[in-house]
Design a protein around this motif. Structure first.
Motif, PDB file in Angstrom:
ATOM      1  N   GLU A 484       0.735  -1.168   0.246  1.00 15.51           N
ATOM      2  CA  GLU A 484       0.056   0.178   0.134  1.00 15.51           C
ATOM      3  C   GLU A 484       0.794   1.280   0.013  1.00 15.51           C
ATOM      4  O   GLU A 484       0.692   2.223  -0.497  1.00 15.51           O
ATOM      5  CB  GLU A 484      -0.881  -0.032   1.166  1.00 15.51           C
ATOM      6  CG  GLU A 484      -0.287  -0.049   2.609  1.00 15.51           C
ATOM      7  CD  GLU A 484      -0.026  -1.512   3.034  1.00 15.51           C
ATOM      8  OE1 GLU A 484       0.325  -1.421   4.300  1.00 15.51           O
ATOM      9  OE2 GLU A 484      -0.130  -2.401   2.085  1.00 15.51           O
ATOM     10  N   LYS A 485       1.902   1.424   0.744  1.00 17.24           N
ATOM     11  CA  LYS A 485       2.961   2.323   0.630  1.00 17.24           C
ATOM     12  C   LYS A 485       3.537   2.651  -0.945  1.00 17.24           C
ATOM     13  O   LYS A 485       3.780   3.844  -1.053  1.00 17.24           O
ATOM     14  CB  LYS A 485       4.023   2.341   1.743  1.00 17.24           C
ATOM     15  CG  LYS A 485       3.283   2.130   3.207  1.00 17.24           C
ATOM     16  CD  LYS A 485       4.570   2.687   4.314  1.00 17.24           C
ATOM     17  CE  LYS A 485       3.990   3.061   5.578  1.00 17.24           C
ATOM     18  NZ  LYS A 485       4.833   3.465   6.451  1.00 17.24           N
ATOM     19  N   ARG A 486       3.933   1.300  -1.486  1.00 18.65           N
ATOM     20  CA  ARG A 486       4.472   1.626  -2.838  1.00 18.65           C
ATOM     21  C   ARG A 486       3.596   2.100  -3.485  1.00 18.65           C
ATOM     22  O   ARG A 486       3.808   3.269  -4.562  1.00 18.65           O
ATOM     23  CB  ARG A 486       4.905   0.211  -3.070  1.00 18.65           C
ATOM     24  CG  ARG A 486       5.883  -0.626  -2.462  1.00 18.65           C
ATOM     25  CD  ARG A 486       6.817  -1.612  -3.220  1.00 18.65           C
ATOM     26  NE  ARG A 486       5.849  -2.593  -3.759  1.00 18.65           N
ATOM     27  CZ  ARG A 486       5.469  -3.614  -3.287  1.00 18.65           C
ATOM     28  NH1 ARG A 486       5.698  -4.003  -1.762  1.00 18.65           N
ATOM     29  NH2 ARG A 486       4.872  -4.459  -4.026  1.00 18.65           N
ATOM     30  N   GLU A 487       2.273   1.449  -3.621  1.00 20.47           N
ATOM     31  CA  GLU A 487       1.096   2.169  -4.415  1.00 20.47           C
ATOM     32  C   GLU A 487       1.076   3.698  -4.052  1.00 20.47           C
ATOM     33  O   GLU A 487       0.713   4.793  -5.044  1.00 20.47           O
ATOM     34  CB  GLU A 487      -0.062   1.579  -4.292  1.00 20.47           C
ATOM     35  CG  GLU A 487      -0.025   0.186  -4.889  1.00 20.47           C
ATOM     36  CD  GLU A 487      -1.120  -0.858  -4.800  1.00 20.47           C
ATOM     37  OE1 GLU A 487      -1.975  -0.195  -3.771  1.00 20.47           O
ATOM     38  OE2 GLU A 487      -1.098  -1.913  -5.217  1.00 20.47           O
ATOM     39  N   ALA A 488       1.054   4.116  -2.912  1.00 15.88           N
ATOM     40  CA  ALA A 488       0.581   5.346  -2.640  1.00 15.88           C
ATOM     41  C   ALA A 488       1.698   6.315  -3.049  1.00 15.88           C
ATOM     42  O   ALA A 488       1.594   7.542  -3.577  1.00 15.88           O
ATOM     43  CB  ALA A 488       0.314   5.645  -1.040  1.00 15.88           C
ATOM     44  N   ARG A 490       3.748   5.861  -5.512  1.00 16.59           N
ATOM     45  CA  ARG A 490       3.714   5.956  -7.059  1.00 16.59           C
ATOM     46  C   ARG A 490       2.635   7.010  -7.395  1.00 16.59           C
ATOM     47  O   ARG A 490       2.851   7.518  -8.480  1.00 16.59           O
ATOM     48  CB  ARG A 490       3.473   4.447  -7.587  1.00 16.59           C
ATOM     49  CG  ARG A 490       3.206   4.444  -9.140  1.00 16.59           C
ATOM     50  CD  ARG A 490       3.355   2.837  -9.766  1.00 16.59           C
ATOM     51  NE  ARG A 490       2.067   2.354  -8.901  1.00 16.59           N
ATOM     52  CZ  ARG A 490       0.856   2.486  -9.254  1.00 16.59           C
ATOM     53  NH1 ARG A 490       0.494   3.500 -10.328  1.00 16.59           N
ATOM     54  NH2 ARG A 490      -0.172   1.891  -8.386  1.00 16.59           N
ATOM     55  N   LYS A 491       1.666   6.730  -6.808  1.00 20.07           N
ATOM     56  CA  LYS A 491       0.334   7.690  -7.217  1.00 20.07           C
ATOM     57  C   LYS A 491       0.796   9.239  -6.880  1.00 20.07           C
ATOM     58  O   LYS A 491       0.285   9.935  -7.624  1.00 20.07           O
ATOM     59  CB  LYS A 491      -0.895   7.180  -6.326  1.00 20.07           C
ATOM     60  CG  LYS A 491      -2.151   8.211  -6.341  1.00 20.07           C
ATOM     61  CD  LYS A 491      -3.097   7.810  -5.669  1.00 20.07           C
ATOM     62  CE  LYS A 491      -4.402   8.671  -5.704  1.00 20.07           C
ATOM     63  NZ  LYS A 491      -5.648   7.942  -4.999  1.00 20.07           N
ATOM     64  N   ASN A 492       1.307   9.318  -5.714  1.00 17.64           N
ATOM     65  CA  ASN A 492       1.540  10.499  -5.346  1.00 17.64           C
ATOM     66  C   ASN A 492       3.111  11.107  -5.904  1.00 17.64           C
ATOM     67  O   ASN A 492       3.458  12.422  -5.654  1.00 17.64           O
ATOM     68  CB  ASN A 492       1.850  10.734  -3.811  1.00 17.64           C
ATOM     69  CG  ASN A 492       0.615  10.417  -3.244  1.00 17.64           C
ATOM     70  OD1 ASN A 492      -0.445  10.975  -3.586  1.00 17.64           O
ATOM     71  ND2 ASN A 492       0.529   9.833  -1.981  1.00 17.64           N
ATOM     72  N   LYS A 493       3.646  10.373  -6.774  1.00 21.41           N
ATOM     73  CA  LYS A 493       4.924  10.638  -7.389  1.00 21.41           C
ATOM     74  C   LYS A 493       6.257  11.011  -6.267  1.00 21.41           C
ATOM     75  O   LYS A 493       6.594  12.040  -6.456  1.00 21.41           O
ATOM     76  CB  LYS A 493       4.980  11.702  -8.363  1.00 21.41           C
ATOM     77  CG  LYS A 493       3.907  11.279  -9.600  1.00 21.41           C
ATOM     78  CD  LYS A 493       3.571  12.366 -10.680  1.00 21.41           C
ATOM     79  CE  LYS A 493       2.840  11.721 -11.826  1.00 21.41           C
ATOM     80  NZ  LYS A 493       2.774  12.768 -12.776  1.00 21.41           N
ATOM     81  N   ASP A 494       6.157  10.266  -5.302  1.00 25.53           N
ATOM     82  CA  ASP A 494       7.037  10.785  -4.131  1.00 25.53           C
ATOM     83  C   ASP A 494       8.469  10.095  -4.400  1.00 25.53           C
ATOM     84  O   ASP A 494       8.751   8.903  -4.172  1.00 25.53           O
ATOM     85  CB  ASP A 494       6.672   9.927  -2.688  1.00 25.53           C
ATOM     86  CG  ASP A 494       7.389  10.407  -1.585  1.00 25.53           C
ATOM     87  OD1 ASP A 494       8.258  11.183  -1.615  1.00 25.53           O
ATOM     88  OD2 ASP A 494       6.890   9.931  -0.407  1.00 25.53           O
TER      89      ASP A 494
END
Length: 829
Positions: A484-488, A490-494
């Motif tokens: 879930e942290k990896r997806e978040a 990627r979504k937030n371009k962190d």
């Protein structure tokens, strides 16, 4: 033989050559007896001096014009990543008035030979020779040699008697102390005669030489320029391609040891702490300035090294451009060896064959022997046959030992996967790690430093350029961050997100303290990813059990149930071993035996109030799971169950109100808005018992600086001692109660910090070198189990690098596991 002067011309010659020299009272002039033999020797040097004088002015003029033009062109097309080499070269030669230092008329000077030899070997350092103009330099040297051959064929110049007489006449006019009769002064005497009326023949010959010296001057200027230009490029690629790190943590303070933060444990070394605040602040300012002026600083460093090569000890200057740590020299030698193997065709692949054992015969054995022989593991003079003999067994053992494998003497899976890696790839691996050494912050001339190589799973202590300690360590694992942290991210371009958060980082810092009997202050990431999920699961289980109790659902025998209730209550409140109040005992009894039993007891005792109605719904209906698999409690149903109904005005279940509702009192970690358990912030009146049960404690629960630490003791994850070097990644070296992992060849199991196999030996060595070992009774500290931070007077550099090829004490390359997949190579084809 002394030749007398012509008496008739003596006075005229003396008058012509006199330069107004005043003779000190009583000091004699050079005698004719000494002047005449000196002049005879001098006459033999006039030819060479005139030739040099013919070339030198033209060469200097040509050289100056060439460098100034090149510098102007370099300034007009400055590139961000490429220094203006010609600008730097021009500055250096301007400082020595554009005098040649590397080239002379007959070829290279000794200094020039040293520079040329260094540049010819750039490929031995895995540098791209195409970046250098080596062929052009070689061609220039050949042309210079041919031009000089033509120059040497010019008619020779014989010194006349008149010119010799003029020289003697001048010498005998000089006081003994003003002119030394040495070979070094031959050129000075030539210039004196040349400037006199007797030097007409010399002037004519000099003009003749100057006519044919133009080509030589141009070649000298070209070769000198190219040598220095290429040396500047070499200095940049070997040493000055980036500013090395300043080893001070950029934070202004270390929050775990600040003695003044409200509620923190005090640090008895308060003065030391405040000194570090100033130290780190100054370091941050220095680094900020360095980053803004990085190009300017790097260019100046290159320029300084060029100056040393031109005017100082050239061999020392050239050697200083290479990493001084012995590992680099060892890798460089192995790179040359593997390069020769690769250029000779490398080695052939060996068919993977299972079941090869000592004493057996197989046709693949001969191929395996040949393969290991090429790399130097199997003796060059040993037989190449099909028998698996003792020599092959030892060769396989040596190969396994130098490749971080289980040493068995028999080919296994890892052996076969490794042995067929091509020689060219091995050469490329060594080249990559030579570059890593050039990038390393290690200053080998530091009095003492600690070196950690992550893929080597070892730490070393170097003092006065000798290795004093070497011990095994465990480094960070390569696990992925939660999905879930990896997806978040990627979504937030962190871009700051770490896909592999437990990897031990590469860094340089300063060791500033040793801590005995440490706590483990759990990082926010580890608490968030590993501890809080367990705490939440424990609280959720406790809440499920409490709901069943409130519903009067017996699940075990009364004695077992009572024990379970005590445990569950501890899980919720963390109060194991305390005596509950009478009200709490009544409530607990109600939950233990059920509502129906309490109702019967009340009826028997004549209680007038009516017993609460028995709920008709099942316990399991009070919770469910959402789409993310998270447990969600039915808040409305729970309010009815605990007798709270809808939240009243003033209830803590509504925003901005202080009075706790029954729901908040019974289930303090359920978020009334979502129905989910939230343990991110700890209720100081209901600390989850998971912490106590697992040897943790919540420090300053409910405060903004709340954190979790593991208590001291034999089970503490940090063991008996930890070594701190403040850094942004919050990693350090520490002991561990789990010693079994040190017997493994690949030791990547931690959260990022480095566990030490011999921590007490290492810590005591640091204290001994700092002069503090005698001040502290380490044995007593360990036996008493007291928390004891000891700050060092002299901070010690520590360098954590990632080098996947090292040389052992025998100078052989050891190929290590690329555990973090940092070795990237272009695949052929």
């Amino acid at each position: 033989m002394i030749r007398p002067l012509d008496k008739r011309n003596f006075a005229a010659l003396a008058a012509t050559l006199a330069v107004g020299t005043l003779v000190a009272c009583g000091e004699p002039n050079i005698s004719q007896e000494k002047a005449s033999p000196y002049v005879d020797q001098w006459s033999k040097s006039v030819e060479g001096t005139l030739r040099e004088m013919a070339v030198a002015p033209a060469g200097k003029k040509n050289f100056q014009e060439r460098l100034q033009k090149a510098a102007a062109q370099a300034e007009s097309k400055l590139q961000r990543d490429e220094p203006p080499y010609d600008v730097l070269v021009n500055r250096v030669y301007q400082g020595i008035d554009y005098q040649f230092a590397l080239v002379e008329r007959t070829g290279l000077t000794d200094r020039g030979q040293a520079v040329w030899k260094t540049l010819e070997a750039v490929e031995d350092h895995a540098l791209d020779a195409d970046d250098y103009t080596l062929a052009e330099i070689g061609s220039g040297l050949e042309s210079l040699e041919k031009a000089n051959a033509r120059f040497e064929k010019l008619e020779t110049f014989e010194t006349s008697d008149a010119e010799k007489d003029a020289a003697i006449a001048w010498l005998t006019q000089q006081p003994v102390s003003t002119f030394e009769l040495t070979d070094d002064n031959h050129a000075k005497l030539t210039q004196t005669v040349l400037d006199s009326d007797s030097g007409q023949r010399m002037k004519e010959r000099l003009a003749n030489y100057e006519t044919v010296s133009t080509e030589i001057a141009a070649l000298e200027a070209k070769v000198e320029h190219l040598l220095m230009q290429n040396l500047a490029r070499y200095a940049r690629q070997m040493k000055h391609f980036r500013i090395h790190e300043i080893f001070v943590h950029p934070k202004n303070f270390d929050r775990w040891t600040n003695p003044n933060i409200e509620g923190r444990r005090p640090d008895k070394a308060e003065a030391t702490w405040h000194a570090r605040v100033a130290w780190r602040t100054a370091a941050k300012m220095t680094r900020d300035i360095a980053e803004k002026k990085e190009a300017e600083i790097l260019h100046k460093l290159i320029e300084q090294d060029l100056e040393k090569a031109l005017t100082g000890d050239v061999n020392t200057a050239l050697a200083s451009l290479k990493p001084a740590q012995p590992q680099y020299a060892g890798l460089q030698k192995e790179y040359v060896r593997y390069k020769e193997i690769a250029e000779a065709g490398g080695w052939e692949k060996v068919p993977v064959t299972r079941g090869l054992r000592p004493g057996r015969e197989h046709e693949v054995v001969a191929k395996l022997k040949k393969r290991l022989q090429v790399e130097g593991f199997y003796p060059a003079d040993a037989a190449i046959d099909n028998k698996y003999d003792d020599k092959l067994e030892k060769a396989v053992e040596a190969y396994q030992e130098t490749h971080q494998m289980q040493v068995t003497g028999k080919p296994h899976h890892m052996f076969w996967a490794s042995v067929n890696i091509p020689a060219k790839r091995r050469m490329e691996q060594i080249a990559l790690n030579m570059q890593r050494w050039r990038e390393s912050d290690i200053r080998h001339d530091d009095p003492m430093y600690v070196y950690v190589n992550i893929p080597d799973f070892h730490a070393e202590v170097w003092k006065e350029q000798e290795r004093k300690l070497r011990f095994r360590i465990v480094v960070g694992n390569n696990d992925l961050a939660p999905k879930e942290k990896r997806e978040a991210a990627r979504k937030n371009k962190d871009e700051s997100f770490k896909k592999h958060p437990n990897r031990t980082p590469t860094l340089s810092a300063y060791i500033d303290r040793v801590i005995y009997n440490p706590y483990w202050n759990v990082t926010e990431r580890i608490r968030d990813e590993e501890i809080l999920p367990e705490v939440r699961a424990s609280v959720e289980a406790g809440y499920k059990a409490k709901i069943k109790r409130l519903l009067g659902v017996p699940t075990k025998k009364p004695s077992e149930q009572a024990g379970e209730e005590k445990s569950e209550e501890a899980t919720l409140t963390g109060t194991v071993g305390t005596t509950p109040s009478a009200e709490a005992q009544q409530e607990q009894a109600t939950e233990m035996v059920g509502a129906d039993a309490i109702a019967k007891l009340r009826e028997q005792s004549g209680a007038v109030e009516a017993a609460p109605a028995k709920p008709t719904r099942s316990a399991e209906s009070f919770w469910s799971k959402n789409g993310d698999g998270r447990l969600v409690f039915d808040v409305a149903a729970l309010r009815q169950l605990v007798g709270g109904g809808a939240p009243d005005a003033g209830s803590a279940d509504t925003a901005g109100e202080a009075a706790p509702s029954s729901l908040a009192a019974k289930f303090p970690y359920i978020d009334p808005a979502t129905g989910q358990v939230n343990v991110n912030s700890t209720n100081p009146d209901a600390i989850p018992g998971w912490y106590e049960a697992n040897n943790y404690e919540v420090m300053f629960p409910g405060k903004k600086w709340e954190y979790v630490r593991m208590k001291q003791g034999d089970d503490n994850a940090l063991g008996k001692v930890k070594v701190i070097f403040p850094n942004l990644h919050d990693v350090y070296l520490h002991d561990t109660p789990h010693k079994a992992l040190f017997s493994r060849d690949i030791r990547a199991f931690s959260h990022g910090c480095m566990r030490m196999h011999e921590p007490l030996t290492f810590a005591e060595y640091l204290l001994e070198q700092d002069g503090k070992l005698d001040e502290y009774n380490v044995r007593r500290i360990l036996s008493e189990g007291t928390y004891e931070p000891i700050f060092l007077d002299k901070q010690i550099p520590v360098h954590i690098d990632y080098v996947t090829v090292r040389v052992d004490d025998q100078g052989r390359a050891n190929f290590l596991a690329d555990i973090y997949d940092y070795d990237k190579f272009k695949e052929e084809g």
